[in-house]
Enzyme design. Structure first.
Site, short mmCIF file in Angstrom:
data_model
loop_
_atom_site.label_atom_id
_atom_site.label_comp_id
_atom_site.label_asym_id
_atom_site.label_seq_id
_atom_site.Cartn_x
_atom_site.Cartn_y
_atom_site.Cartn_z
N HIS A 1 0.79 -1.23 0.00
CA HIS A 1 0.00 0.00 0.00
C HIS A 1 0.82 1.27 0.00
CE1 HIS A 1 -4.15 -1.40 0.54
NE2 HIS A 1 -3.59 -2.44 1.15
N LYS B 1 -14.30 8.56 -4.72
CA LYS B 1 -15.59 8.92 -4.12
C LYS B 1 -16.06 10.27 -4.63
CE LYS B 1 -13.92 6.73 0.11
NZ LYS B 1 -13.26 7.09 1.39
N ARG C 1 -6.10 11.47 5.93
CA ARG C 1 -5.14 11.60 7.03
C ARG C 1 -4.21 12.79 6.79
NH1 ARG C 1 -4.20 7.61 10.78
NH2 ARG C 1 -2.92 9.25 11.61
N THR D 1 -8.37 6.70 -2.46
CA THR D 1 -9.72 6.25 -2.78
C THR D 1 -10.72 7.39 -2.62
OG1 THR D 1 -9.92 5.38 -0.53
CG2 THR D 1 -9.44 3.79 -2.29
C1 LIG Z 1 -11.96 7.17 1.75
C2 LIG Z 1 -11.52 7.54 3.09
C3 LIG Z 1 -10.16 7.74 3.37
C4 LIG Z 1 -9.08 7.64 2.31
O1 LIG Z 1 -8.87 8.92 1.75
P1 LIG Z 1 -7.62 9.20 0.78
O2 LIG Z 1 -7.88 10.58 0.30
O3 LIG Z 1 -7.69 8.19 -0.31
O4 LIG Z 1 -6.40 9.09 1.60
C5 LIG Z 1 -9.79 8.09 4.65
N1 LIG Z 1 -10.71 8.25 5.62
C6 LIG Z 1 -12.03 8.08 5.39
C7 LIG Z 1 -12.99 8.28 6.51
C8 LIG Z 1 -12.48 7.71 4.13
O5 LIG Z 1 -13.79 7.52 3.92
#
Ligand SMILES: *Cc1c(COP(=O)(O)O)cnc(C)c1O
Length: 755
Positions: free
Chosen positions: A316, A606, A496, A602
């Site tokens: 990852h 979204k 994060r 990810t």
């Molecule tokens: C999708 C998601 C992440 C991942 O976010 P990235 O921008 O891909 O690092 C982290 N926290 C929550 C609560 C999420 O839903």
């Protein structure tokens, strides 16, 4: 399945009408309904079973998701609406489980949903953390970490009578198991998330409001926290104990279940496959070998061969500090038997490949967990095309030369059930109207592209954004205490807090925009910039970045010249629930990591799925998004991953030289401007300023100018709403690729071979 009649259920359970029932009791009613429906679903029962082992499962609230998966959501929602109730308000009584931390844990949760939806036999295996990572509070514009107590009020854990002994070097513990049902969408069967806990766990070790606890009392503290602070030796040792506890239980469960299904263990690989999510579960390899040899009479060589054909690893990250390496002596303390097997595996690997770059144990007696995964697993995958390419070409190149056939890419995905059906019902029903309901099972949204020039569809799409913004504004007002203007452009970076993700670069943009507005350049629409994310408690610079954002937020809110045009909000305790409220409302998706550093991302998927336009570097899965939607429907900027890798290789990046450019110096020095600094914590602001000026390891100053220009272009483009909504539509139409159902089909076809 019998029809649902909430009116009747309300009468039966509470002797009152549905209209009269308060939200808490409706919540209880729905929980019971879901539990009953879920309990009647039989488990998937294929011969071969997947064990998806992960230190994290960031599953989010389950009530609505499970109603969607069980096919009762629309019925329930309609009946509640008819009786004057709001499902979002009812959902507030559910606590969000605290079993994960960020993208990797959320990925594991999306995967469980897709595995069940595809009818595959596969369980998640992890730990039942009592206080999670931590709950984030803001005090004096700084992050305060407090225990996230969620177990007391949850309704989702189901007891399981499996219990195992786990032997450590100088003592043994007993485990207990709880399960969470994972129904599949459109399926009558289900899987489970199996969470191991310590029978002897002592919640009393965590006194109230602090996440500090006695790290030495392993037999009592092992499952209290996810990633206990590992900035000291004790914390690191505890992490290894946790990992071994997790995988020993997983391996014992796997063997028990395989035997129950008819395995003689010589054929174990026909009955089970293990996916190792990041390196945390790596010790499952020696643990399976240990169990097969010492408990089940299989010869060592055969055990190695068996395990080698049933374990697969997902990488990852390429950040060196995140690829786990443990001192052999620490592993010996936690489990001498496991350390012995690791030494033997290292000897086998060294005999096969005489190259120190691929050694499991290096000359400092440090054990490289990822190396063990690659030598003794049959598959290693990256999580986006660019990431896999970097693994093959540079980071893991020596391994790629040895085992090219083991490497593959599996671009991450997200479950549409949670991220559209549940989070954005207005968009979901628009899609139903425009392209039919097939997308709900196939994930195929491509037909939407036929409507790119349909004014009516574009207007209706714009209306779904307005609706999502209303829900987000309500959440912000009630949960976060901030008022967001209804006409604001919503610009979001939620993830994060990490230097490589470069929240600090967005903060520098905010300073630029603030000064620009001060100079009289007032934006046509107000801009609201929303951050959310936790910083690891031991990660000082990340805490400093949070402090800068919160201090800027306050500074701007207090400046009447600027406040009507620019607002900065940082969500407290960003989690899945907050993500579900904020992401559908976004106009701009900030994906601004330093190229080469974000493995996939990810949240980028979204946002795209929910019709935000992406402002990004060509990093992780942003590259694939850009290819799909085309240059005119995305905003890219910044140095390429090749250029960045070259700068690191040459060691020629010079933050100081960039800082001296007047336009940049102005922004960086704002952080330590005395009036501004007086409103915050001088030590934090000074340290962050000096870090950006003197080091800037993730090169925010390299990209800041182009970032500002690009963002201004995005804001200007927003003013042409017809063109903007057309771009949004094209993004949604191309998001089908990022359904986690697609990702899981690929894992199954190319790695797991279930059913
Ligand atoms: C999708 C998601 C992440 C991942 O976010 P990235 O921008 O891909 O690092 C982290 N926290 C929550 C609560 C999420 O839903």
């Amino acid at each position: 399945m019998p029809q649902i009649n909430l009116t009747e259920l309300a009468e039966q359970s509470f002797g009152t009408s549905l209209e009269q029932l308060d939200d808490r009791r409706i919540y209880k009613l729905l929980v019971k309904l879901v539990q009953e429906r879920s309990a009647t679903c039989p488990l998937n029962n294929g011969k071969k079973k997947l064990y998806y082992i992960s230190a994290e499962f960031l599953i989010g609230k389950l009530l609505i998701n499970n109603m969607i998966d069980l096919g009762i959501y629309d019925e329930v929602k309609d009946q509640l609406t008819a009786a004057g109730h709001d499902l979002n308000k009812i959902e507030e009584f559910e606590v969000e489980p605290s079993l994960g931390n960020g993208g990797l844990g959320r990925l594991a949760a999306c995967f469980l949903d897709s595995i069940a939806t595809l009818g595959l036999t596969g369980d998640g295996v992890g730990l039942n953390y009592h206080y999670g990572l931590f709950r984030q509070r803001f005090v004096d514009n700084q992050q305060k970490a407090v225990p996230d107590e969620w177990l007391g009020e949850q309704d989702i854990l189901v007891d399981d009578d499996h219990s195992y002994t786990v032997e450590f070097g100088d003592f043994a513990v007993t485990s207990k198991l709880v399960n969470i049902d994972v129904p599949g969408y459109g399926q009558s069967t289900k899987n489970r998330l199996r969470l191991f806990d310590l029978a002897s766990v002592d919640d009393g070790l965590v006194p109230g409001s602090s996440i500090d606890f006695d790290k030495t009392e392993i037999a009592k503290n092992l499952t209290l926290f996810l990633y206990p602070d590992d900035s000291d030796e004790q914390g690191r040792l505890l992490r290894i104990y946790q990992e071994y506890f997790m995988v020993s239980n997983a391996a014992q469960l796997l063997i028990d279940e395989a035997v129950e299904r008819g395995s003689n263990l010589h054929d174990l690989a026909d009955y089970a496959v293990v996916q190792i999510n990041d390196t945390h579960p790596t010790m499952v390899i020696p643990e399976l070998i240990r169990l097969l040899t010492t408990e089940h009479g299989i010869e060592f060589d055969e055990a190695v061969t068996i395990v080698r054909s049933m374990v697969a690893y997902t990488n990852h990250t390429i950040l060196a500090e995140a690829l786990e390496k443990w001192p052999l002596a620490s592993l010996q303390k936690v489990s001498p038997a496991i350390a012995d097997i690791i030494v033997k595996l290292d000897e086998i690997a060294k005999a096969e490949h005489d190259d120190p770059r691929v050694a499991i144990i290096d000359k400092h007696d440090t054990v490289h967990m990822a190396h063990m995964d690659i030598h003794f697993g049959f598959s290693i995958n990256g999580v986006a095309a660019l990431h896999t390419k970097i693994l093959e070409d540079t980071e893991l190149h020596p391994f790629y030369e040895i085992y090219p056939e083991k490497f593959s890419n599996k671009t991450n995905g997200i479950t549409f059930r949670r991220w559209v059906h549940g989070a954005n019902p207005a968009l979901a029903s628009l899609l139903d109207d425009v392209i039919g309901t097939d997308w709900r099972s196939t994930g195929d949204l491509s037909k939407l592209a036929n409507f790119a020039d349909d004014k009516d569809v574009l207007e209706r799409l714009a209306a779904t954004k307005v609706e999502a913004k209303a829900i987000m504004r309500q959440f912000m007002a009630l949960e976060q205490g901030v008022t967001i203007p209804s006409n604001a452009i919503i610009d979001v970076q939620v993830k994060r807090i990490h230097e490589y993700k470069r929240q600090q670069m967005l903060a520098l943009y905010i300073i630029w925009k603030y000064l620009d507005i001060k100079n009289g350049n007032r934006p046509k629409h107000p801009v609201t910039i929303i951050f959310g994310g936790k910083a690891a408690p031991a990660y000082t610079i990340a805490q400093d970045i949070i402090h800068l954002i919160l201090t800027l937020s306050q500074w701007i809110a207090n400046d009447p010249d600027v406040a009507p045009y620019l607002q900065v909000v940082m969500i407290e305790n960003y989690n899945v629930t907050a993500a579900e409220r904020v992401i559908p409302a976004a106009d701009i998706s900030e994906q601004i990591s330093l190229a080469s550093k974000e493995a996939s991302g990810t949240s980028n998927m979204k946002f795209m799925l929910n019709g935000a336009l992406t402002l990004c570097t060509l990093d992780g899965a942003n590259v694939e998004i850009a290819e799909l939607v085309g240059d005119e429907n995305i905003y890219t900027f910044g140095a390429s991953s090749k250029q960045v890798e070259q700068l690191y290789a040459d060691g020629t990046y010079n933050a100081g030289a960039l800082y001296r450019k007047p336009g940049i110096k102005l922004l960086v020095d704002f952080i330590t401007n005395p009036a501004f600094m007086a409103t915050g914590n001088a030590e934090r602001l000074q340290r962050l300023h000096d870090d950006i000026k003197g080091k800037d390891w993730f090169m925010a100053l390299l990209d800041i100018e182009e970032y500002i220009q690009t963002k201004e272009r995005v804001l200007a483009d927003y003013e042409d709403q017809d063109t903007w909504m057309r771009k949004a539509l094209i993004n949604i139409a191309n998001a089908g690729t990022f359904s986690s159902d697609r990702t899981i089909s690929q894992y199954n076809d190319e790695i797991w071979h279930l059913n």
